[in-house]
Enzyme design. Structure first.
Site, short mmCIF file in Angstrom:
data_model
loop_
_atom_site.label_atom_id
_atom_site.label_comp_id
_atom_site.label_asym_id
_atom_site.label_seq_id
_atom_site.Cartn_x
_atom_site.Cartn_y
_atom_site.Cartn_z
N GLY A 41 -19.87 -9.16 0.38
CA GLY A 41 -20.38 -7.83 1.25
C GLY A 41 -21.38 -8.27 1.88
NE ARG A 95 -15.91 -1.03 -6.26
CZ ARG A 95 -16.47 -1.40 -4.96
NH1 ARG A 95 -16.59 -2.58 -4.48
NH2 ARG A 95 -17.28 -0.55 -4.22
CG HIS A 108 -20.79 -8.34 -5.99
ND1 HIS A 108 -20.36 -7.58 -6.90
CD2 HIS A 108 -20.42 -7.78 -4.74
CE1 HIS A 108 -19.69 -6.22 -6.08
NE2 HIS A 108 -20.00 -6.48 -4.90
CG ASP A 167 -17.80 -11.92 -3.94
OD1 ASP A 167 -18.59 -12.84 -4.06
OD2 ASP A 167 -18.07 -11.01 -3.29
CG ASP A 169 -1.84 1.04 1.10
OD1 ASP A 169 -1.60 2.13 0.60
OD2 ASP A 169 -3.12 0.76 1.44
CD GLU A 191 -19.48 -7.76 -10.25
OE1 GLU A 191 -19.26 -8.73 -9.40
OE2 GLU A 191 -19.91 -6.56 -9.96
#
Length: 342
Positions: free
Chosen positions: A303, A253, A300, A276, A192, A281
């Site tokens: 979440g 994403r 997906h 996922d 990161d 999509e």
């Protein structure tokens, strides 16, 4: 913020702006009662558009806008119709899809339940990492095909003891994943560019560049935001650095991973993938990702779903209580955060 909320006299007005069908799951009865103790809000008026007469009338007295999935764009025109608006509280993760620059230009307090949504995503990721380390996906298929196995057989290279796991992005989700990995005997690496070594030390991870992470880690999980700098972040060159048999997990994403390059490596049976999110999509019916044996594909679902939506609602009620008490938001979103959040 888990104690009983006392009734506040002269409660300010709030309005819901989201897909109406989400409301019962976001605010089950006990939580809705707590919300009503903080604000006056009409449960029967849920704005899925801002141009209806009822919505326009309600906006005039609205001080707190409670948004969620399905919220229409909050434009300057909408803000002009809501002169008393103080804050926007989003009952989901990203605010990029519905908030416009005008929201920050007006000096509104803005928060979201991204930290709450991070919980189930991180839990899904932990499960995927543990299964990948045990080579569950391949061994499951081998067992299904052969219909037999030897009880005393030891599978070389299988196991999570000392395995190197890479996390791309110290987002809410990335940090939650790191937290969940602590009880296990993993070596955790982080890429990161916004994280310094002191922060990495506090997180208990090895801070490395992306190439080093891809070369070093048996399992890599993607948790970076989608912006111009991260699109295609995991491309053909990065995938080529991974050793044979390594696993890539993407719950972030789809644009962060070069899908064509990944499929090429998957077809060569070099890598495994837990996906996922995909582009597009849903996938077209002829996508290779449906049939490749080294792909674990889910629709997906990492979440918040089902009873997990209530956690997001609770985070927002907690934030609203802080505002009503004159306290700072725990999860405030500034305009400078936008490129670094999902």
């Amino acid at each position: 913020m888990n104690g009983e909320t006392q009734l506040v006299p002269d409660r300010p007005h709030a309005m819901f702006a989201l897909g109406a069908h989400y409301l019962p799951d976001l605010f089950p009865p006990k939580l809705l009662t707590r919300l009503h103790q903080l604000v006056q809000v009409d449960d029967t008026l849920v704005a899925e558009r801002f141009d209806s007469p009822a919505t326009r009338a309600a906006l005039r007295s609205t001080e707190y806008l409670i948004t969620g999935w399905g919220c229409p764009p909050v434009t300057a025109d909408v803000l002009d119709a809501a002169p008393r608006l103080k804050a926007i509280l989003h009952t989901a993760g990203s605010v990029k899809g519905h908030l416009t620059p005008a929201c920050w230009e007006r000096g509104l307090a803005i928060t979201s339940a991204a930290a709450a949504n991070a919980v189930p995503v991180a839990e899904y990721t932990l499960a995927a990492i543990l299964f990948a380390g045990k080579d569950v996906f391949r061994l499951r298929d081998d067992y299904r095909t052969s219909r037999q196995f030897t009880v005393a057989e030891v599978h070389a290279g299988v196991g999570n003891h000392g395995r190197a796991v890479g996390v791309i992005g110290a987002s809410w989700i990335g940090r939650r994943v790191i937290e969940l990995l602590r009880p296990f005997d993993f070596e955790v690496y982080l890429f990161d560019p916004y994280v310094d070594h002191a922060t990495a030390d506090a997180l208990g991870v090895h801070l490395v560049d992306l190439d080093t992470l891809m070369r070093t880690c048996d399992i890599v999980s993607v948790h970076a935001p989608d912006n111009l700098q991260t699109q295609g972040l995991v491309g053909a060159r990065q995938l080529a650095l991974k050793r044979d048999g390594a696993t890539l997990i993407n719950t972030a994403r789809p644009a962060l991973v070069d899908s064509a390059a990944l499929i090429e490596h998957l077809r060569k049976e070099r890598l495994y993938a837990v996906l996922d999110v995909t582009s597009p999509e849903p996938l077209p019916a002829d996508s290779a990702l449906y049939d490749l044996p080294n792909v674990f594909l889910t629709p997906h679902i990492a979440g918040s779903h089902g009873n997990e939506l209530a956690r997001m609602g609770r985070y927002i009620v907690d934030e609203l209580q802080r505002l009503r008490a004159g306290q700072p938001l725990a999860y405030a979103i500034t305009v400078g955060d936008l490129d670094r959040v999902a």
